[in-house]
Motif scaffolding. Structure first.
Motif, PDB file in Angstrom:
ATOM      1  N   ASP A 156      40.493  49.095  -6.497  1.00  0.00           N
ATOM      2  CA  ASP A 156      39.241  49.219  -7.247  1.00  0.00           C
ATOM      3  C   ASP A 156      38.792  47.866  -7.788  1.00  0.00           C
ATOM      4  O   ASP A 156      37.596  47.543  -7.760  1.00  0.00           O
ATOM      5  CB  ASP A 156      39.416  50.215  -8.393  1.00  0.00           C
ATOM      6  CG  ASP A 156      39.556  51.655  -7.902  1.00  0.00           C
ATOM      7  OD1 ASP A 156      39.144  51.932  -6.757  1.00  0.00           O
ATOM      8  OD2 ASP A 156      40.091  52.488  -8.657  1.00  0.00           O
ATOM      9  N   TRP A 157      39.734  47.080  -8.267  1.00  0.00           N
ATOM     10  CA  TRP A 157      39.426  45.735  -8.758  1.00  0.00           C
ATOM     11  C   TRP A 157      38.839  44.863  -7.655  1.00  0.00           C
ATOM     12  O   TRP A 157      37.900  44.087  -7.882  1.00  0.00           O
ATOM     13  CB  TRP A 157      40.701  45.112  -9.327  1.00  0.00           C
ATOM     14  CG  TRP A 157      40.643  43.639  -9.572  1.00  0.00           C
ATOM     15  CD1 TRP A 157      40.218  43.005 -10.709  1.00  0.00           C
ATOM     16  CD2 TRP A 157      41.040  42.597  -8.663  1.00  0.00           C
ATOM     17  NE1 TRP A 157      40.324  41.639 -10.560  1.00  0.00           N
ATOM     18  CE2 TRP A 157      40.825  41.367  -9.314  1.00  0.00           C
ATOM     19  CE3 TRP A 157      41.566  42.599  -7.374  1.00  0.00           C
ATOM     20  CZ2 TRP A 157      41.109  40.148  -8.723  1.00  0.00           C
ATOM     21  CZ3 TRP A 157      41.843  41.385  -6.759  1.00  0.00           C
ATOM     22  CH2 TRP A 157      41.615  40.176  -7.437  1.00  0.00           C
ATOM     23  N   SER A 158      39.368  45.009  -6.441  1.00  0.00           N
ATOM     24  CA  SER A 158      38.921  44.160  -5.334  1.00  0.00           C
ATOM     25  C   SER A 158      37.444  44.359  -5.015  1.00  0.00           C
ATOM     26  O   SER A 158      36.783  43.455  -4.508  1.00  0.00           O
ATOM     27  CB  SER A 158      39.770  44.422  -4.086  1.00  0.00           C
ATOM     28  OG  SER A 158      39.448  45.677  -3.499  1.00  0.00           O
ATOM     29  N   ARG A 159      36.900  45.533  -5.305  1.00  0.00           N
ATOM     30  CA  ARG A 159      35.502  45.808  -4.988  1.00  0.00           C
ATOM     31  C   ARG A 159      34.532  44.894  -5.738  1.00  0.00           C
ATOM     32  O   ARG A 159      33.418  44.643  -5.257  1.00  0.00           O
ATOM     33  CB  ARG A 159      35.188  47.271  -5.317  1.00  0.00           C
ATOM     34  CG  ARG A 159      35.888  48.270  -4.397  1.00  0.00           C
ATOM     35  CD  ARG A 159      34.911  48.828  -3.406  1.00  0.00           C
ATOM     36  NE  ARG A 159      35.567  49.445  -2.264  1.00  0.00           N
ATOM     37  CZ  ARG A 159      34.941  50.200  -1.381  1.00  0.00           C
ATOM     38  NH1 ARG A 159      33.657  50.421  -1.521  1.00  0.00           N
ATOM     39  NH2 ARG A 159      35.577  50.697  -0.348  1.00  0.00           N
ATOM     40  N   LYS A 160      34.939  44.423  -6.906  1.00  0.00           N
ATOM     41  CA  LYS A 160      34.050  43.571  -7.700  1.00  0.00           C
ATOM     42  C   LYS A 160      34.542  42.130  -7.794  1.00  0.00           C
ATOM     43  O   LYS A 160      33.813  41.271  -8.283  1.00  0.00           O
ATOM     44  CB  LYS A 160      33.895  44.141  -9.111  1.00  0.00           C
ATOM     45  CG  LYS A 160      33.167  45.469  -9.164  1.00  0.00           C
ATOM     46  CD  LYS A 160      32.960  45.924 -10.594  1.00  0.00           C
ATOM     47  CE  LYS A 160      32.196  47.234 -10.650  1.00  0.00           C
ATOM     48  NZ  LYS A 160      31.981  47.706 -12.047  1.00  0.00           N
ATOM     49  N   ASN A 161      35.747  41.876  -7.320  1.00  0.00           N
ATOM     50  CA  ASN A 161      36.323  40.546  -7.508  1.00  0.00           C
ATOM     51  C   ASN A 161      36.744  39.860  -6.212  1.00  0.00           C
ATOM     52  O   ASN A 161      37.238  38.738  -6.253  1.00  0.00           O
ATOM     53  CB  ASN A 161      37.534  40.649  -8.440  1.00  0.00           C
ATOM     54  CG  ASN A 161      37.147  41.050  -9.850  1.00  0.00           C
ATOM     55  OD1 ASN A 161      36.748  40.238 -10.669  1.00  0.00           O
ATOM     56  ND2 ASN A 161      37.240  42.355 -10.124  1.00  0.00           N
ATOM     57  N   VAL A 162      36.532  40.527  -5.079  1.00  0.00           N
ATOM     58  CA  VAL A 162      36.854  39.962  -3.774  1.00  0.00           C
ATOM     59  C   VAL A 162      35.668  40.194  -2.844  1.00  0.00           C
ATOM     60  O   VAL A 162      35.115  41.293  -2.805  1.00  0.00           O
ATOM     61  CB  VAL A 162      38.120  40.617  -3.176  1.00  0.00           C
ATOM     62  CG1 VAL A 162      38.420  40.020  -1.806  1.00  0.00           C
ATOM     63  CG2 VAL A 162      39.312  40.448  -4.110  1.00  0.00           C
ATOM     64  N   TYR A 163      35.286  39.164  -2.086  1.00  0.00           N
ATOM     65  CA  TYR A 163      34.122  39.339  -1.222  1.00  0.00           C
ATOM     66  C   TYR A 163      34.419  40.229  -0.020  1.00  0.00           C
ATOM     67  O   TYR A 163      33.653  41.120   0.309  1.00  0.00           O
ATOM     68  CB  TYR A 163      33.578  37.989  -0.745  1.00  0.00           C
ATOM     69  CG  TYR A 163      32.253  38.179  -0.061  1.00  0.00           C
ATOM     70  CD1 TYR A 163      31.102  38.379  -0.811  1.00  0.00           C
ATOM     71  CD2 TYR A 163      32.151  38.247   1.327  1.00  0.00           C
ATOM     72  CE1 TYR A 163      29.882  38.618  -0.201  1.00  0.00           C
ATOM     73  CE2 TYR A 163      30.944  38.487   1.940  1.00  0.00           C
ATOM     74  CZ  TYR A 163      29.806  38.675   1.179  1.00  0.00           C
ATOM     75  OH  TYR A 163      28.604  38.934   1.790  1.00  0.00           O
ATOM     76  N   SER A 164      35.531  39.975   0.682  1.00  0.00           N
ATOM     77  CA  SER A 164      35.868  40.788   1.844  1.00  0.00           C
ATOM     78  C   SER A 164      37.354  41.096   1.837  1.00  0.00           C
ATOM     79  O   SER A 164      38.180  40.200   1.644  1.00  0.00           O
ATOM     80  CB  SER A 164      35.506  40.059   3.144  1.00  0.00           C
ATOM     81  OG  SER A 164      35.865  40.846   4.275  1.00  0.00           O
TER      82      SER A 164
END
Length: 317
Positions: A129-137
């Motif tokens: 869930d964190w990756s959705r807003k903090n990682v581009y791909s």
């Protein structure tokens, strides 16, 4: 890397129809260049082997890339020296305030367990869930892909009657997508798993598209509608001897295991395995790094929240 050409050159239309990536002068001059920041969540027990396999492929690029490594704090790895973890790895708590251009979530040998029974499941969901807003791909591999498809879309995994084990031929469904730029009509990928996702389950989700599949191995590559989250069910990163190591281990332990398909000459385990997937593996990871990370990520990573739903240039790469 893209070809930089003069603005409005007639050849552009022809090249683009041939899936050759071009960049006009205006866009090239406007580009800012900096190292890409990639986060690797390594869920595999033999972390040194896995990180070496992935770095070998990601290093086959002219792009400058910086890596951070994390493991789950809710499970202490047993097959990696503690000194290695202390020196090279962090936990999610250490990196959650950072932003990244790309992220890889590996597979894990827990596929026979229900997701909710995996000891680090809640932590993994938080990271995804964190990756959705903090990682581009984000690139999800094998069990990591199954876990993400289940967490985001409720797509279940199904037990296979016997382990899918070997190197299988695949084809590309959507040739216009840049993930498979340069691939042959048929390419090979190693698989080693006891569970599968069904094509009809993926096709029920309008936010997803199947990019590649195999008659023997099923769905291989899935992408979401923002073109920023990719789900790969095989192990293109495997070394030449990875399947041999698994096979020899299971034989030594007296476990039921078939000779890996399309791997040994004449299916003879005494012979040296044949590598059929190396070129496809290099293309897969270089295409992801170039087209799905480098070409879309903002120069200022703090803009990620603004770009969250934009996709890659909005053009369906």
């Amino acid at each position: 890397m893209p070809i930089k050409i003069p603005n409005n050159l007639p050849a552009v239309n022809i090249l683009e129809k041939e899936n050759i990536f071009t960049m006009d002068e205006d866009r090239a001059y406007a580009q800012d260049i900096r190292p890409l920041r990639i986060l690797l969540l390594n869920l595999m027990p033999t972390k040194i082997v896995t990180e070496t396999q992935l770095l070998r492929l990601l290093g086959n690029s002219p792009l400058q890339v910086e890596f951070d490594f994390i493991y789950t704090a809710t499970y202490e790895p047993k097959n990696t020296p503690h000194e290695h973890l202390v020196k090279f790895y962090e936990t999610f708590a250490d990196v959650k305030d950072r932003k990244y251009d790309g992220m890889i979530i590996t597979g894990a040998p827990v596929e026979k367990m229900p997701y909710e029974e995996v000891v680090y499941w809640n932590e993994l969901c938080e990271i995804m869930d964190w990756s959705r807003k903090n990682v581009y791909s984000t690139l999800h591999i094998c069990w990591g892909a199954q876990a993400a498809l289940y967490h985001y879309y409720g797509i279940p995994k199904h037990d296979l009657p016997q382990k899918l084990f070997g190197v299988f031929p695949h084809t590309v469904n959507m040739k216009e997508k840049m993930l498979f730029r340069g691939f042959d009509e048929v390419f090979y990928v190693p698989h080693s798993r006891h569970t599968d996702i069904k094509k009809e389950d993926v096709e029920k989700v309008p936010q997803l598209s199947i990019l590649s599949e195999s008659e023997e191995a099923g769905v291989y590559a899935v992408i979401d509608k923002t073109y920023r989250h990719l789900f790969i069910t095989g192990h293109a990163e495997y070394d030449v001897l990875t399947l041999k190591t698994e096979y020899d281990r299971d034989v030594a332990e007296g476990l039921p295991i078939n000779i890996p398909v399309n791997y040994y000459p004449n299916d003879d385990p005494q012979k040296t395995p044949i590598v059929r997937w190396r070129s496809a593996a290099n293309l897969l990871f270089s295409n992801w790094l170039n087209y799905y990370v480098y070409q879309g990520t903002p120069f200022d990573l703090n803009r990620l929240s603004e770009d969250e739903l934009r996709g890659i240039d909005g053009d369906g790469i």
